[in-house]
Design a protein around this motif. Structure first.
Motif, PDB file in Angstrom:
ATOM      1  N   THR A 170       0.729  -0.949   0.217  1.00 28.75           N
ATOM      2  CA  THR A 170       0.119  -0.014  -0.041  1.00 28.75           C
ATOM      3  C   THR A 170       0.865   0.958  -0.076  1.00 28.75           C
ATOM      4  OG1 THR A 170      -1.972   0.937   1.031  1.00 28.75           O
ATOM      5  CG2 THR A 170      -0.154   0.176   2.508  1.00 28.75           C
ATOM      6  N   ARG A 174      -1.779   4.349  -4.362  1.00 26.42           N
ATOM      7  CA  ARG A 174      -2.160   3.134  -4.935  1.00 26.42           C
ATOM      8  C   ARG A 174      -1.994   2.152  -3.797  1.00 26.42           C
ATOM      9  NH1 ARG A 174       2.913   3.839  -6.047  1.00 26.42           N
ATOM     10  NH2 ARG A 174       4.574   2.462  -5.969  1.00 26.42           N
ATOM     11  N   ARG A 176      -2.569  -2.438  -2.941  1.00 24.36           N
ATOM     12  CA  ARG A 176      -3.083  -3.663  -3.497  1.00 24.36           C
ATOM     13  C   ARG A 176      -3.190  -4.526  -2.048  1.00 24.36           C
ATOM     14  NH1 ARG A 176       1.144  -6.801  -2.290  1.00 24.36           N
ATOM     15  NH2 ARG A 176       3.216  -6.347  -2.608  1.00 24.36           N
ATOM     16  N   GLY A 192      -4.454 -10.392  -5.522  1.00 24.76           N
ATOM     17  CA  GLY A 192      -5.037  -9.069  -5.884  1.00 24.76           C
ATOM     18  C   GLY A 192      -4.234  -8.013  -6.719  1.00 24.76           C
ATOM     19  N   GLU A 193      -5.051  -7.281  -7.305  1.00 29.32           N
ATOM     20  CA  GLU A 193      -4.538  -6.444  -8.062  1.00 29.32           C
ATOM     21  C   GLU A 193      -4.303  -4.976  -7.700  1.00 29.32           C
ATOM     22  OE1 GLU A 193      -3.595  -7.074 -11.238  1.00 29.32           O
ATOM     23  OE2 GLU A 193      -4.275  -9.155 -11.324  1.00 29.32           O
ATOM     24  N   GLU A 194      -3.206  -4.142  -8.095  1.00 26.63           N
ATOM     25  CA  GLU A 194      -2.912  -2.964  -7.661  1.00 26.63           C
ATOM     26  C   GLU A 194      -4.006  -2.026  -8.379  1.00 26.63           C
ATOM     27  OE1 GLU A 194       1.047  -1.081  -6.587  1.00 26.63           O
ATOM     28  OE2 GLU A 194       0.585  -0.396  -8.508  1.00 26.63           O
ATOM     29  N   ARG A 195      -4.357  -0.925  -7.527  1.00 30.12           N
ATOM     30  CA  ARG A 195      -5.482   0.074  -8.087  1.00 30.12           C
ATOM     31  C   ARG A 195      -4.921   1.108  -7.506  1.00 30.12           C
ATOM     32  NH1 ARG A 195      -9.874   0.953  -4.544  1.00 30.12           N
ATOM     33  NH2 ARG A 195      -9.581  -0.191  -2.541  1.00 30.12           N
ATOM     34  N   HIS A 233      -9.611  -6.968   0.253  1.00 26.96           N
ATOM     35  CA  HIS A 233      -9.601  -6.978  -1.161  1.00 26.96           C
ATOM     36  C   HIS A 233     -10.441  -5.484  -1.481  1.00 26.96           C
ATOM     37  CE1 HIS A 233      -7.655 -10.754  -1.385  1.00 26.96           C
ATOM     38  NE2 HIS A 233      -8.612 -11.169  -0.963  1.00 26.96           N
TER      39      HIS A 233
END
Length: 238
Positions: A170, A174, A176, A192-195, A233
């Motif tokens: 984290t 951004r 994840r 899990g995807e980074e966003r 998530h």
């Protein structure tokens, strides 16, 4: 290495920077936190001054036990696995208010206190413990050495937070989910995807609502360690 960040690096996404104080204004950052996060304190100042003191003195004079309802209730730790839905909502709001005060009062950078701390259970448990410790040290009737003890423990907590944030995935802009290693014989854990983080407050509100609804739907007295709090998530993620 200092823990104090510059103003530009210490803002969370979609948050307005606080205006710098004028020369004729008093810097009030050392004031104690908003009382909104003191929800687990069951004794107010008036009861302390009158009811409790009178009960204690009365017990000493006539050997009668003080009224249990008049005695201070010590701060208790929060077990996030067993909270009811209603209690969870209250505790989330209380902890969030404390964390906001902590970040702005001590100038903590995202490397120690990131915007989406609520989606990482290792950070939630640490910050919750720090919150309870603060309550215990600043309760009416606490030892005068409590505050300095809290600050000593706060220094240790910052180092742990820094270590966990560096491995959690984290950041200020951004995020994840924290990656969990798989032991032999276990099914793989989705990474899990980074966003990107667009609006921290909106994310927190959505997260709390999802957590509360999950607790309502399970109707379990004790939640397994992997649900719902350990699942951080993004909405719609697996």
């Amino acid at each position: 290495m200092t823990d104090v960040a510059t103003p530009d690096s210490n803002s969370w996404p979609d948050e307005r920077s606080a205006p710098a104080p004028q020369d004729d204004q008093v810097d009030d950052t050392s004031a104690e936190p908003d009382t909104a996060w003191r929800t687990r304190r069951t004794l107010d100042a008036e009861a302390t001054d009158e009811t409790v003191l009178g009960a204690w003195l009365g017990a000493g004079l006539d050997d009668a036990a003080p009224d249990a309802d008049a005695l201070p209730t010590p701060a208790e730790p929060v077990d996030w696995r067993t909270l009811s839905a209603d209690d969870a909502r209250t505790e989330w709001q209380s902890l969030d208010t404390f964390v906001r005060w902590l970040r702005t009062t001590y100038g903590l950078p995202p490397a120690i206190l990131p915007p989406l701390w609520h989606r990482h259970p290792e950070l939630v448990w640490e910050l919750s413990a720090l919150h309870t410790h603060w309550l215990a040290c600043y309760e009416p009737g606490s030892s005068g050495s409590g505050p300095i003890a809290w600050h000593a423990d706060f220094a240790d907590a910052r180092e742990r937070l820094r270590e966990w944030v560096s491995t959690s995935g984290t950041h200020a802009d951004r995020d994840r989910p924290t990656r969990i290693s798989t032991w032999p014989g276990e099914p793989p854990t989705p990474s899990g995807e980074e966003r990107p983080i667009l609006d921290r407050d909106a994310d927190f509100a959505a997260f709390v609502e999802a957590d509360v609804q999950a607790r309502h739907s399970t109707h379990e007295a004790v939640h397994p360690v992997d649900t719902p709090i350990a699942q951080r998530h993004a909405p719609g993620g697996s």
